[in-house]
Write an enzyme that holds these catalytic residues in place. Sequence first.
Site, PDB file in Angstrom:
ATOM      1  N   LYS A 166       0.838  -1.201   0.000  1.00 38.31           N
ATOM      2  CA  LYS A 166       0.000   0.000   0.000  1.00 38.31           C
ATOM      3  C   LYS A 166       0.873   1.252   0.000  1.00 38.31           C
ATOM      4  CE  LYS A 166      -3.794  -0.727   2.441  1.00 38.31           C
ATOM      5  NZ  LYS A 166      -4.398  -0.991   3.765  1.00 38.31           N
ATOM      6  N   ARG A 205      -3.270   3.100   8.512  1.00 37.51           N
ATOM      7  CA  ARG A 205      -3.553   1.920   7.685  1.00 37.51           C
ATOM      8  C   ARG A 205      -2.364   0.977   7.706  1.00 37.51           C
ATOM      9  NH1 ARG A 205      -4.636   4.457   1.899  1.00 37.51           N
ATOM     10  NH2 ARG A 205      -5.952   2.610   1.689  1.00 37.51           N
ATOM     11  N   GLY A 256      -8.285  -7.307   4.011  1.00 36.62           N
ATOM     12  CA  GLY A 256      -9.104  -7.486   5.211  1.00 36.62           C
ATOM     13  C   GLY A 256      -8.356  -8.033   6.412  1.00 36.62           C
ATOM     14  N   MET A 277      -5.529  -6.687   8.053  1.00 35.81           N
ATOM     15  CA  MET A 277      -5.082  -5.696   9.017  1.00 35.81           C
ATOM     16  C   MET A 277      -6.124  -4.585   9.056  1.00 35.81           C
ATOM     17  SD  MET A 277      -2.332  -7.041   9.744  1.00 35.81           S
ATOM     18  CE  MET A 277      -0.764  -7.636   9.243  1.00 35.81           C
ATOM     19  N   ARG A 308      -3.474  -1.503  -6.531  1.00 34.91           N
ATOM     20  CA  ARG A 308      -2.658  -2.721  -6.458  1.00 34.91           C
ATOM     21  C   ARG A 308      -3.044  -3.606  -7.628  1.00 34.91           C
ATOM     22  NH1 ARG A 308      -5.781  -4.393  -1.089  1.00 34.91           N
ATOM     23  NH2 ARG A 308      -7.810  -4.693  -1.990  1.00 34.91           N
ATOM     24  N   HIS A 366     -16.833  -8.042   0.334  1.00 38.90           N
ATOM     25  CA  HIS A 366     -15.825  -8.961   0.874  1.00 38.90           C
ATOM     26  C   HIS A 366     -15.960 -10.345   0.238  1.00 38.90           C
ATOM     27  CE1 HIS A 366     -14.284 -11.947   3.770  1.00 38.90           C
ATOM     28  NE2 HIS A 366     -13.317 -11.064   3.931  1.00 38.90           N
ATOM     29  N   ARG A 419       1.022 -47.624 -11.813  1.00 40.26           N
ATOM     30  CA  ARG A 419       1.049 -48.602 -10.726  1.00 40.26           C
ATOM     31  C   ARG A 419       0.292 -49.839 -11.160  1.00 40.26           C
ATOM     32  NH1 ARG A 419      -0.924 -43.912  -9.133  1.00 40.26           N
ATOM     33  NH2 ARG A 419       0.271 -42.553  -7.735  1.00 40.26           N
ATOM     34  N   ARG A 449       5.566 -49.606 -13.120  1.00 42.16           N
ATOM     35  CA  ARG A 449       6.238 -50.049 -11.903  1.00 42.16           C
ATOM     36  C   ARG A 449       5.783 -51.455 -11.532  1.00 42.16           C
ATOM     37  NH1 ARG A 449       5.138 -46.896  -6.445  1.00 42.16           N
ATOM     38  NH2 ARG A 449       3.150 -47.986  -6.595  1.00 42.16           N
ATOM     39  N   GLU A 475      13.779 -44.225  -3.706  1.00 39.22           N
ATOM     40  CA  GLU A 475      12.825 -43.846  -2.656  1.00 39.22           C
ATOM     41  C   GLU A 475      13.284 -44.284  -1.281  1.00 39.22           C
ATOM     42  OE1 GLU A 475       9.062 -45.741  -3.492  1.00 39.22           O
ATOM     43  OE2 GLU A 475      10.059 -47.472  -4.371  1.00 39.22           O
ATOM     44  N   SER A 504      13.729 -42.794 -11.042  1.00 39.51           N
ATOM     45  CA  SER A 504      12.560 -41.969 -10.803  1.00 39.51           C
ATOM     46  C   SER A 504      12.431 -41.798  -9.298  1.00 39.51           C
ATOM     47  CB  SER A 504      11.309 -42.635 -11.376  1.00 39.51           C
ATOM     48  OG  SER A 504      10.181 -41.873 -11.045  1.00 39.51           O
ATOM     49  N   GLY A 524      10.839 -41.471  -6.034  1.00 42.57           N
ATOM     50  CA  GLY A 524       9.540 -41.667  -5.392  1.00 42.57           C
ATOM     51  C   GLY A 524       9.568 -40.827  -4.136  1.00 42.57           C
ATOM     52  N   THR A 525       9.233 -39.564  -4.284  1.00 41.49           N
ATOM     53  CA  THR A 525       9.461 -38.637  -3.171  1.00 41.49           C
ATOM     54  C   THR A 525       8.475 -38.822  -2.021  1.00 41.49           C
ATOM     55  OG1 THR A 525       8.324 -37.004  -4.510  1.00 41.49           O
ATOM     56  CG2 THR A 525      10.722 -36.850  -4.390  1.00 41.49           C
ATOM     57  N   ASN A 526       7.397 -39.575  -2.242  1.00 39.82           N
ATOM     58  CA  ASN A 526       6.506 -39.848  -1.105  1.00 39.82           C
ATOM     59  C   ASN A 526       7.219 -40.746  -0.096  1.00 39.82           C
ATOM     60  OD1 ASN A 526       4.647 -38.471  -2.605  1.00 39.82           O
ATOM     61  ND2 ASN A 526       3.535 -40.290  -3.261  1.00 39.82           N
ATOM     62  N   ASP A 527       7.696 -41.898  -0.589  1.00 37.42           N
ATOM     63  CA  ASP A 527       8.421 -42.804   0.301  1.00 37.42           C
ATOM     64  C   ASP A 527       9.734 -42.186   0.763  1.00 37.42           C
ATOM     65  OD1 ASP A 527       7.317 -45.313   1.128  1.00 37.42           O
ATOM     66  OD2 ASP A 527       7.127 -45.823  -1.001  1.00 37.42           O
ATOM     67  N   CYS A 563       8.298 -38.858  -9.484  1.00 35.04           N
ATOM     68  CA  CYS A 563       6.912 -39.283  -9.659  1.00 35.04           C
ATOM     69  C   CYS A 563       6.112 -39.224  -8.372  1.00 35.04           C
ATOM     70  CB  CYS A 563       6.849 -40.690 -10.250  1.00 35.04           C
ATOM     71  SG  CYS A 563       7.521 -41.949  -9.162  1.00 35.04           S
ATOM     72  N   TYR A 613      12.217 -34.934 -16.310  1.00 40.45           N
ATOM     73  CA  TYR A 613      10.775 -34.705 -16.257  1.00 40.45           C
ATOM     74  C   TYR A 613      10.262 -34.753 -14.828  1.00 40.45           C
ATOM     75  CZ  TYR A 613      10.366 -39.718 -15.436  1.00 40.45           C
ATOM     76  OH  TYR A 613      10.468 -40.959 -14.884  1.00 40.45           O
TER      77      TYR A 613
HETATM   78  P1  ADP Z   1      -7.870  -2.381   3.625  1.00 42.07           P
HETATM   79  O1  ADP Z   1      -6.472  -2.853   3.475  1.00 42.07           O
HETATM   80  O2  ADP Z   1      -8.700  -3.203   4.520  1.00 42.07           O
HETATM   81  O3  ADP Z   1      -8.487  -2.068   2.297  1.00 42.07           O
HETATM   82  P2  ADP Z   1      -7.398   0.431   3.875  1.00 42.07           P
HETATM   83  O4  ADP Z   1      -6.217   0.930   4.620  1.00 42.07           O
HETATM   84  O5  ADP Z   1      -7.255   0.455   2.415  1.00 42.07           O
HETATM   85  O6  ADP Z   1      -7.764  -1.004   4.425  1.00 42.07           O
HETATM   86  O7  ADP Z   1      -8.582   1.353   4.373  1.00 42.07           O
HETATM   87  C1  ADP Z   1      -9.921   0.990   4.557  1.00 42.07           C
HETATM   88  C2  ADP Z   1     -10.815   1.967   3.862  1.00 42.07           C
HETATM   89  O8  ADP Z   1     -10.593   3.300   4.302  1.00 42.07           O
HETATM   90  C3  ADP Z   1     -10.613   1.986   2.373  1.00 42.07           C
HETATM   91  O9  ADP Z   1     -11.843   2.094   1.731  1.00 42.07           O
HETATM   92  C4  ADP Z   1      -9.801   3.214   2.143  1.00 42.07           C
HETATM   93  O10 ADP Z   1      -9.997   3.769   0.865  1.00 42.07           O
HETATM   94  C5  ADP Z   1     -10.299   4.158   3.231  1.00 42.07           C
HETATM   95  N1  ADP Z   1      -9.279   5.118   3.618  1.00 42.07           N
HETATM   96  C6  ADP Z   1      -8.038   4.841   4.058  1.00 42.07           C
HETATM   97  N2  ADP Z   1      -7.340   5.964   4.299  1.00 42.07           N
HETATM   98  C7  ADP Z   1      -8.155   6.999   4.006  1.00 42.07           C
HETATM   99  C8  ADP Z   1      -7.996   8.427   4.024  1.00 42.07           C
HETATM  100  N3  ADP Z   1      -6.847   8.990   4.389  1.00 42.07           N
HETATM  101  N4  ADP Z   1      -9.044   9.156   3.640  1.00 42.07           N
HETATM  102  C9  ADP Z   1     -10.203   8.564   3.263  1.00 42.07           C
HETATM  103  N5  ADP Z   1     -10.416   7.260   3.226  1.00 42.07           N
HETATM  104  C10 ADP Z   1      -9.409   6.453   3.582  1.00 42.07           C
HETATM  105 MG    MG Z   2      -7.769  -0.966   0.943  1.00 43.79          MG
HETATM  106 MG    MG Z   3       6.952 -45.981  -3.050  1.00 41.28          MG
END
Ligand code: ADP
Ligand code: MG
Ligand code: MG
Length: 888
Positions: A8, A79, A88, A90, A352, A470, A576, A632, A759, A778, A780-783, A845, A865
């Site tokens: 980020k 953030r 989601g 952190m 991203r 989500h 086999r 085999r 193996e 060949s 036989g990485t399991n054994d 294998c 292979y």
């Molecule tokens: P996540 O990684 O869970 O997406 P973010 O750090 O991106 O968390 O932030 C969660 C939400 O808050 C996102 O929708 C982001 O755009 C918004 N947000 C983060 N920083 C700011 C900011 N400085 N001003 C307005 N919105 C923000």
């Molecule tokens: Mg985000």
């Molecule tokens: Mg075997």
Amino acid sequence: MKDLLGGKGANLAEMNLIGVPVPPGFTITTEICTLYNQKGREAVVEMIKDDVMKSVAHIEKLTGNKFNDPSNPQLVSVRSGAPVSMPGMMDTVLNLGINDEVAETLAKKSGNPRFAWDSYRRFVQMYGDVVLGMKPTNKTDIDPFEAIIEEVKEKKGVKFDTELDVDDLKELVVRFKTAVKENTGKDFPTDAYDQLWGAIYAVFDSWNNDRAILYRRMNQIPEEYGTAVNVQAMVYGNMGNNSATGVCFSRDAGTGENLFNGEYLINAQGEDVVAGVRTPQQIMTEGSRRWAKLQGISEEERAAKYPSLEESMPECAKQLVEIQQKLEDHYHDMQDMEFTIQDGKLWLLQTRNGKRTGAAMVKIAMDLLREGAIDEKTVIKRMEPGKLDELLHPVFDKAAVKSAKVMAKGLPASPGAATGQIVFFADDAEEWASRKKKVIMVRIETSPEDLRGMSVAQGILTARGGMTSHAAVVARGMGKCCVSGAGTIKVDYKARTVEMGGKTYKEGDWISINGSTGEVYDGAVATVDPDLGGDYAAVMALAEKYSTMDVYTNADSPRDAKKARELGAHGIGLCRTEHMFFEGDRIKAMREMIIAPDEATRRVALAKLLPLQRGDFEGIFEAMDGYEVTIRLLDPPLHEFVPHQLETMRELAEQTGRTLEEVKLICDGLEEFNPMLGHRGCRLGNTYPEITEMQARAIIEAALNVKAKGVDVHPKIMVPLIGVKNEIQMQANIINETAKKVFAERGETVAYKVGTMIEIPRAALVADQIAEVVDFFSFGTNDLTQMTFGYSRDDAGKFLAIYKNLGILKEDPFQVLDQEGVGQLVEMATRKGRAANPDLNVGICGEHGGEPKSVKFCNKLKLNYVSCSPYRVPIARLAAAQAAVEAE
Ligand code: ADP
Ligand code: MG
Ligand code: MG
């Protein structure tokens, strides 16, 4: 950059550099997180205090406001951001720096008290949940703040947060703070710097929360990475009807279509879009029309109630279209972006490389190649081999879909076909799945707590939330079928029922969902194999072009062999033979052979097995026309074939003219303490040479028979469980003498090869001696894994899970080849073997042959292979190509 600033932070800095509007801010690096974990809080604060103060001052300079100054307040967001995207995982805190006084100032300055108090109540809630640890951990508990909101809404008789007025919001803030005091015993912090440090600690601490740990394990993200902390000036999407917030993708993350798309909400902040609280609107008008159609909303209603951003804020929409193009051109990949519009001004808050389904991964890469944005090698590097698996999964049978009953319609959030039994909670999904049940998770909406359940479900169906909810985003990331926002379904968590299309479904009832159309069907709908042409075929052709190591398959039947060939296998690395002995009446002849008291009787029984084996081999040779087939010889302990039930023993007694007592005695005599280390593999062939003789004869005769029909046949005979040179020498002698005999009888010959499995660790140690006798190895990485670790493959499940949790082992060595230990044996045996026999052909294998990291390791050792199960062949081919490209 990413390693230090997190994804980020690095991208925020980069966007700023290329002239994209980003609110000012600063990033505390991942190194500090590591130090925080090692040295503790005090030491780290001491270290970074001055820098943080200076950086805050820099934000103040750019915005003209002041942090911790009620007369002219600057608020910030805190953030988290790891080097790799962890959606989601952190938690972020917005509007930090606010208190009673600040709220009054913001209200006055903006002339919009609602905005000020909305921001304030959001802050207290987020801070309470994230920093002060008030988020509930139990699935049925609700967030204490949400409970208060519901109470206030109910009292007022309103449905949405936006319908609450300033007084309601003020009441929320007061009640929230009381809840904080009750829960934590402390007053809510009012000083902006106290708030800031609290949030910074919380981000660092969140690196080690359960969700984050689970996500890292699931995605093999190293523990030592750490997270960065981004502190950024707030921009407000909740400042009124000329403000908004949204999420968008430069291409369709589900299908890969080159179509800019996204969702937004007017007068909202941050997570509102993703959380699915209100119905988000589409950014582009075209997308908006598509959406309305799926939701059964008329064009009039759509334009009036749910206009696109293009319609409601045309200037911002135009600018956003330009920026998304600019960002995609800059990163040469599909972008997933967050934006906020404050009073008509557009700000970007994140970009991203977007998560996508396997189908989208393939299409987007090929489109970018055709557009000239990336080259062929980049296409290969961009692939996540494991994701190809999704493209190989069945799709709904068109005819079956036609007659299926549609019970509800939602958004096609993540393509695919899924059929399963309804469950409502993540832990139930896990529990049911562990009992090999296919489940579909049905939820009002999902949150990161549901991750484990989602990962084991066939598909996900939600009542609320859009294409960027989500559920939708995570499902696409996992390549899981998902229908989101099916507004007409009524989920009752308490009763564990869902009502749709006039029918009430209980937990355990079957439904099918179509992630490509958004349809939900009654019952289980039939599926068929997918079409593997188009961009998929193009990517596989590139893999073929760039890989240097071949991919074979493990197949025991003509059907599997054909499938694997279709998927690009260039031979059979492991066929086999023991499976063939269980079918139908064959087991009888097999048992007769096993309990034979002497060689002569054994030979009579073996003679019955010979034509059966020969027939099987002919089928496989024909299916693999032109390719090598490695067969085999008999491997498992004989006891596995012996009857364990009295009834079957009686049959066997009758069949062989013995008494039941005799048969029982023989069977008991075959029982071993450690069968996996017992009388099996080449030990059978060396103690009962007539077994090897029969199998060698069946193979050579089958090869001659199909050769006569014009099949291009390349048999390889592989001896299992060799540890000593003499073992393979004796087996090779039997095979070669048998072949000579058959050739003489038939007056014809066929080329064949003799090789061995490596193996047993000892075989790896004396690989040079063994290589003198054979044409190929060949692994036989399991054994080999079993014996190198000393872990029983069949019992290790019990402690391996705990070992992984404790961090004793990073990965299950039976899934991912242990390069450090077992890999050494593979490397050494290959080196020694090739030194002794320069023509030695070497492959692997075990299960590892289809695991991308292990495949790359094999490529590094220049194996000829890897061989894996049919459906993993495409994955191995891509991994092999990646390894070749990356090695350049
Ligand atoms: P996540 O990684 O869970 O997406 P973010 O750090 O991106 O968390 O932030 C969660 C939400 O808050 C996102 O929708 C982001 O755009 C918004 N947000 C983060 N920083 C700011 C900011 N400085 N001003 C307005 N919105 C923000
Ligand atoms: Mg985000
Ligand atoms: Mg075997």
